[in-house]
Each structure stands twice: as structure tokens, then as C-alpha cells.
Design a protein around this motif. Sequence first.
Motif, mmCIF file in Angstrom:
data_model
loop_
_atom_site.group_PDB
_atom_site.id
_atom_site.type_symbol
_atom_site.label_atom_id
_atom_site.label_comp_id
_atom_site.label_asym_id
_atom_site.label_seq_id
_atom_site.Cartn_x
_atom_site.Cartn_y
_atom_site.Cartn_z
ATOM 1 N N ASP A 113 -0.284 15.555 -5.934
ATOM 2 C CA ASP A 113 1.115 15.960 -6.026
ATOM 3 C C ASP A 113 1.968 14.851 -5.382
ATOM 4 O O ASP A 113 2.385 14.969 -4.242
ATOM 5 C CB ASP A 113 1.287 17.290 -5.275
ATOM 6 C CG ASP A 113 2.694 17.839 -5.419
ATOM 7 O OD1 ASP A 113 3.370 17.442 -6.388
ATOM 8 O OD2 ASP A 113 3.104 18.638 -4.569
ATOM 9 N N HIS A 114 2.163 13.780 -6.132
ATOM 10 C CA HIS A 114 2.834 12.612 -5.570
ATOM 11 C C HIS A 114 4.305 12.878 -5.247
ATOM 12 O O HIS A 114 4.991 13.588 -5.980
ATOM 13 C CB HIS A 114 2.718 11.430 -6.536
ATOM 14 C CG HIS A 114 1.337 10.873 -6.600
ATOM 15 N ND1 HIS A 114 0.883 10.114 -7.637
ATOM 16 C CD2 HIS A 114 0.291 10.982 -5.743
ATOM 17 C CE1 HIS A 114 -0.368 9.776 -7.426
ATOM 18 N NE2 HIS A 114 -0.753 10.292 -6.284
ATOM 19 N N TYR A 115 4.733 12.275 -4.161
ATOM 20 C CA TYR A 115 6.136 12.378 -3.751
ATOM 21 C C TYR A 115 7.014 11.682 -4.797
ATOM 22 O O TYR A 115 6.708 10.584 -5.250
ATOM 23 C CB TYR A 115 6.299 11.708 -2.379
ATOM 24 C CG TYR A 115 7.716 11.716 -1.872
ATOM 25 C CD1 TYR A 115 8.187 12.780 -1.105
ATOM 26 C CD2 TYR A 115 8.588 10.687 -2.198
ATOM 27 C CE1 TYR A 115 9.501 12.805 -0.661
ATOM 28 C CE2 TYR A 115 9.902 10.709 -1.756
ATOM 29 C CZ TYR A 115 10.351 11.771 -0.990
ATOM 30 O OH TYR A 115 11.649 11.800 -0.562
ATOM 31 N N GLY A 116 8.119 12.302 -5.157
ATOM 32 C CA GLY A 116 9.059 11.709 -6.111
ATOM 33 C C GLY A 116 10.150 10.941 -5.381
ATOM 34 O O GLY A 116 10.896 11.526 -4.603
ATOM 35 N N VAL A 117 10.240 9.646 -5.638
ATOM 36 C CA VAL A 117 11.221 8.784 -4.962
ATOM 37 C C VAL A 117 12.566 8.897 -5.682
ATOM 38 O O VAL A 117 12.677 8.573 -6.865
ATOM 39 C CB VAL A 117 10.725 7.321 -4.930
ATOM 40 C CG1 VAL A 117 11.779 6.398 -4.349
ATOM 41 C CG2 VAL A 117 9.434 7.237 -4.114
ATOM 42 N N LYS A 118 13.571 9.388 -4.960
ATOM 43 C CA LYS A 118 14.847 9.740 -5.583
ATOM 44 C C LYS A 118 15.931 8.675 -5.474
ATOM 45 O O LYS A 118 16.952 8.765 -6.149
ATOM 46 C CB LYS A 118 15.373 11.025 -4.926
ATOM 47 C CG LYS A 118 14.503 12.237 -5.219
ATOM 48 C CD LYS A 118 15.133 13.506 -4.717
ATOM 49 C CE LYS A 118 14.342 14.716 -5.210
ATOM 50 N NZ LYS A 118 14.978 15.968 -4.845
ATOM 51 N N ILE A 125 1.389 -1.091 -7.448
ATOM 52 C CA ILE A 125 0.572 -2.001 -6.634
ATOM 53 C C ILE A 125 -0.595 -2.525 -7.468
ATOM 54 O O ILE A 125 -0.718 -3.727 -7.680
ATOM 55 C CB ILE A 125 0.072 -1.292 -5.371
ATOM 56 C CG1 ILE A 125 1.282 -0.856 -4.526
ATOM 57 C CG2 ILE A 125 -0.842 -2.219 -4.562
ATOM 58 C CD1 ILE A 125 0.910 -0.079 -3.286
ATOM 59 N N GLN A 128 0.137 8.478 -0.359
ATOM 60 C CA GLN A 128 -0.057 9.056 -1.681
ATOM 61 C C GLN A 128 -1.508 9.035 -2.156
ATOM 62 O O GLN A 128 -1.795 9.459 -3.268
ATOM 63 C CB GLN A 128 0.814 8.306 -2.708
ATOM 64 C CG GLN A 128 2.284 8.239 -2.340
ATOM 65 C CD GLN A 128 2.915 9.613 -2.280
ATOM 66 O OE1 GLN A 128 2.940 10.335 -3.263
ATOM 67 N NE2 GLN A 128 3.392 10.004 -1.108
ATOM 68 N N TYR A 129 -2.413 8.529 -1.327
ATOM 69 C CA TYR A 129 -3.783 8.322 -1.791
ATOM 70 C C TYR A 129 -4.598 9.614 -1.854
ATOM 71 O O TYR A 129 -5.604 9.687 -2.546
ATOM 72 C CB TYR A 129 -4.529 7.340 -0.878
ATOM 73 C CG TYR A 129 -4.021 5.918 -0.911
ATOM 74 C CD1 TYR A 129 -3.067 5.503 -1.828
ATOM 75 C CD2 TYR A 129 -4.504 4.971 -0.015
ATOM 76 C CE1 TYR A 129 -2.605 4.201 -1.843
ATOM 77 C CE2 TYR A 129 -4.042 3.669 -0.028
ATOM 78 C CZ TYR A 129 -3.096 3.282 -0.937
ATOM 79 O OH TYR A 129 -2.643 1.993 -0.944
ATOM 80 N N GLY A 158 0.836 -1.194 0.000
ATOM 81 C CA GLY A 158 0.000 0.000 0.000
ATOM 82 C C GLY A 158 0.867 1.238 0.000
ATOM 83 O O GLY A 158 2.052 1.182 0.327
ATOM 84 N N MET A 159 0.301 2.364 -0.403
ATOM 85 C CA MET A 159 1.043 3.632 -0.393
ATOM 86 C C MET A 159 0.113 4.717 0.111
ATOM 87 O O MET A 159 -0.190 5.690 -0.584
ATOM 88 C CB MET A 159 1.584 3.952 -1.793
ATOM 89 C CG MET A 159 2.603 2.924 -2.280
ATOM 90 S SD MET A 159 3.701 3.538 -3.567
ATOM 91 C CE MET A 159 4.737 2.079 -3.855
ATOM 92 N N GLY A 190 12.974 12.533 -9.001
ATOM 93 C CA GLY A 190 12.019 11.846 -8.116
ATOM 94 C C GLY A 190 10.931 11.163 -8.930
ATOM 95 O O GLY A 190 10.187 11.812 -9.653
#
Lengths: 346, 346
Positions: free
Chosen positions: A267-272, B278, A262-263, A258-259, B270
Amino acid sequence: MPSNKSIIFKAVPDGYPVAGEHMELVTKEIDIENFSLADGDILVKNHYMSLDPYMRGKMRHSYVKSYTPAYEIGQVLDGYGIAIVVKSNNKKYQVGDYFVGLIGWEEYSHITANVVSAEALAKEIFTKFKVPESHFIGLLGIPGMSAYVGLNKIGQPKKGETIFISAASGAVGQVVGQIAKIKGLRVIGSASDDSKIKYLEEELKFDGAFNYKTCNADEKLKELCPNGIDIYFDNVGGETLDIVINHLNNFARVVACGMISQYNTKDHYGVKNLIQIIGKRVLIQGFIVSDHFQEMESFRNEMVEWFKQGKLKYKEDIVEGIQNAPQALINILTGKKFGKMIVKIC
Amino acid sequence: MPSNKSIIFKAVPDGYPVAGEHMELVTKEIDIENFSLADGDILVKNHYMSLDPYMRGKMRHSYVKSYTPAYEIGQVLDGYGIAIVVKSNNKKYQVGDYFVGLIGWEEYSHITANVVSAEALAKEIFTKFKVPESHFIGLLGIPGMSAYVGLNKIGQPKKGETIFISAASGAVGQVVGQIAKIKGLRVIGSASDDSKIKYLEEELKFDGAFNYKTCNADEKLKELCPNGIDIYFDNVGGETLDIVINHLNNFARVVACGMISQYNTKDHYGVKNLIQIIGKRVLIQGFIVSDHFQEMESFRNEMVEWFKQGKLKYKEDIVEGIQNAPQALINILTGKKFGKMIVKIC
């Protein structure tokens, strides 16, 4: 005539849903005696209903594709629940039998023949396993099975390894941690409240846990996982995932369950830190528990055995009354609940 | 006495390395006759050397951990190469034999006993397989094996599926695409130059390709992958990965082979679309080819068979002279090369 309170989907939320604005209580009456059932249909009185983060994903415009159909505006919301049959036109169900499966957010649900027959959860389970009724939508339901399938199939746990679990006191997380303890892993978790941390450490015997709202996750992971992380059971995504990648060992597995962070945002977080997954040979795998329903019976058998041996506990946060379901769902999304969120309908 | 030009690692670059500043040419002489070899050592004259993106990852401070050791400041850079033995204190190697393995960026290399014995690439391969010498550090070397292992083990290709490959005309990408064609997949690629696109479509018979510098990748993927993407062979990471996630099908596999777009910056991109993995049950798996060296022989046998049948081509970009190696590496990192970059040393 008895009332049938229900919650309908009123509008698609942009961020967090709001009770009344996006979900609305509607009260009608129901005439059970004259209720018309087509062949194979049943009418049930709902006891317990499960509220889960995935429901936020269904609160979208129907043109947005996803793995579950969108809720339709104006329709009663639905989810997994436990109910008692009050009228039946299905040979397999008698009045008074249990039904476990997809119900509406309402007091009485009309379950059509296709839904009745699609549910793998049969009425016999209550007599076979002697565990609290509500556990069949938690510990032994979709959240418990998500924990079991995700950990075993993707996590591939090995004795002595370290697992980190986010949202560790939640419906899924608490089960992941306890199974991992049974399998001999070092178990570390994070949650949003000090009382949850106490529960993880003292009741569930986690090897360590921290409140991500008041601690620096990076420092805490360094301290609590001195040998790195072999399995990350991810329930939250976003920044936590990014930080965890820094602590993953070679050949680590990330169970993308699950995330929730982000639901409620566009403006989703960018995974770096993804670049690290190559050198560390990390596996990241998303999964949906319904792909594994054929294993429901073996899952239940093993879990019930552990439960009877006292190796599994299950914390539930039970809200009473269908009228309180909208706020309860919002509380899941904001972390303001403790354990598996369940609505006791009657 | 013959000269022995070499390239030493002079300083750790922040962004793109610069010839002269981070890599420096040093010219010495070498006295072959009086060169002292310990037991098991050999002295070789280098023919061809492979330049690869992973070398950028080794140009770091030694306190930064990674899967390969950092280059040491002041030392000669190293990489895989093909050489001829000119002096030997090792019973397995005679003067005139080929050596394939880790050499320096130099004209002559002193290969110590531990390196000689560690190399899985034996001198017999040249007589066994009759293919061009340089192919042993390309098509049949680490880039070719990266393609083979990544596609087969992680990609799990099935006939009729669609694969998208970034950096598709590069050392690895061109091999991935050709093996995928052999296996009956729809093959789409991206590259940085129209001449490369033409090569992919006309020479390698890709089903489609686009220049990511002049096209909108999202629109092109929609057009060229109308049924979505089942396998993404990722050589670049960053924004391309983010866009590709939008087009992945359920149960898609992402082969995380390289992320060249992220090697020369500390401000990493990011990735925002991970939430989709998922619902789509996506698998993302990083890998390092050296974990699979035990399969080198079966890889070579199958590849050589395809090569002899005319099913595999291999485009090489050969630069002459060790003094040109630094700029050639920079050209890899900026995409200013076409095919597998190789330095012809003598």
C-alpha cells in the motif's frame, strides 16, 4: 570437516520479512580438500558481509521485474562481502588472497569463474589503500559509492547550498553528509533515534538533525533550512519526500537513492506535492550505483585521501555470526541499527 | 468614444473558476486622443490573446508563492497577445506597428515602458517569418516553445524511441508530437475526445492515440507501447503520471510541463509508483519556458523552417470576443476545447 552455516531464501514476504519464516538457517559440512572447482572458480572463507536495504527488493517473486534478479526460493541469499581464498582454480587468485565481491550468506562460498571475473574489486586494494578491511563493503564499497555518485552526479552540490538527507546516519547517508560538509554545504539530516541525532551533530558536525519519529518534519525543516533545500538526498521516499517537496528551492535536485519506507508494504504512500516540481523546476533522478562502477578507482582514490586526512568517519553496526544475518537485515528495514550494517562471519 | 471591454479578476476560486463569479466583464470607454502615455509607454488595440492553463495558477491568494505572480483582485487579467499600436510615446514603436507580449484581457491595453522593453517578441517578427498572425502566440509562442524546449532539453529524444504525450492535441502536446515524428520517434498520445484522437492519428500521423475518458490507459499503453516508454511528456500529472510510470523503460525521461488534472482541486492525487524511478533510473524534470527565452530566435528559425516544409500543423480553437474569454479558459481546464485556445478580440 568444518561446518558451513548458510541462510536460504525460504518464502516471499508480504510485508516485513521474518527470520525463520522467509530466511532459514541451514547447517551443512564442507569438505575443502575434496571440493571440486571448475576452471576459473575459487572457494572462499567469508569474513564480512554487507547487508543492505536493496536485498528486500530481491525477496520477491521472480516474475516481478526489477533492476536486480529476484532471490530464488531455496537458494542461499547473496550480497557483497570480503573473503579469503581457501582453494583456487584461478590463476589470478592464490590461497590466502582477499576476494571482494558477491558472496553467499554463508561461511564458505564457491565463487564461480564468471562471478570472479565480473568483480571490479580486486585483491590488490587492501595493500594499496590501508584502511580497515570492513570499509571495503561500506565507506569504500557500494554504500559509499552510492553517496559519492548520487551527490556529485545528480546533486551537483555548490558551496553555500543546503542539503537535506533522510536516513542520515545510515550506510549511505552518513557519507553523503560528510562529503557535503567537505564541499561547503549546510547539511541537515533526519534519523530515527536520538543517539543517531547526537552522532550526526556532534561527531559528523552536521549543521542540524532531527528525529523524525518524535519531531514534526515540516516544522523542523522550516527551522533548520530557513533558506530552503537545494538538494534532497532521498533514502526513504514516501511521506518524507512529500514534505520535503514543500521546502525545495527553485532548481532543486532530488537524488532518488532509496525509498526504504516503501519496501515492506504494498500500500504505497501517494506523493501529493509533485505539482510543485514544475514551478520550482525541480529535477528528480533515480540511479543505481552499478551503472557507475567504471569510476570505482577515482572514487576510492578521492575517498581514501579524505579518510587519511581525518575528514571522513564511518560508523559500522557489526553483528557477529551468519546465523544472526536475517534479524540484522530486518533491523535495517525497521531502522533498528546504527550505521552501516555488517555481518562478521568469522 | 470606442468601448474598452475588459475582464477583471473578481475572486479566488476554490475549484474550477466560474465566469461572472471569479472573472467579471466590465465595460468602459476609452478616449484614445487624450490618453496619457508616460515616456516609453504605448497604447495598443488587441487582436489575439492566448489563454493557457497556467492562468489558473495565477488565480490564487497573493500570499501563496509560485513562479508567476498572483492575479490581483479587481485588476484586469493578463496574458500573451498580439496587438496593434494605436498611440505611442516610445521611439521603437510607431502607430500601426505590431506588439507581441503581455496584454490585458481587454480591447485596448496600456503597455507601460517596462513591459514594452521586457518583451523579447519584437515587432519585426511578422515581416521576417511569413506565418499566420495568431501563430505567434501558439506554434511560435509560449506553447510551441514549451514543446520545443521540454522535448529537446529534458526529453533528449533519440530516433526509434517511444514517446507518450498526454493532452496530446492541446497547445503544447500537438507540437511535441510533430517534432517527435520529425525526429523519428514512435509517438503515442492521449486526449479527451474521439475527434481529437482522429485528428492525432489521421492529420498529425501519430503512431497511436487513445481517449483516456473511454479507454483503460494502462491497457492502452501496454498495447500501443509494446517496447515501453522512453519519454513521457506530461501535461496532466495525477493518475495518468502514476500509470505511465509503470510503463517507463530504464533511463526514461519525464518532461514535467503541466499537471492540469491537479489545478482545480486541493485534494491532490497521490502518486504511488515513484518507487520505480530508482530501479528504472528515471529522470523527472520540471521546467518553465521563460527560463529559456534567450533561445527564442533559434527556436523560431527551426520551427518556421519545418512549418514551411509542411512538417508542422497547428490546430487553433478561436473564440471571438473578449466577453467570451472567461468561459474559454474554463473550457481549457475541463478539456472542452480542441487545439490551442485563442481569443480573437477584434
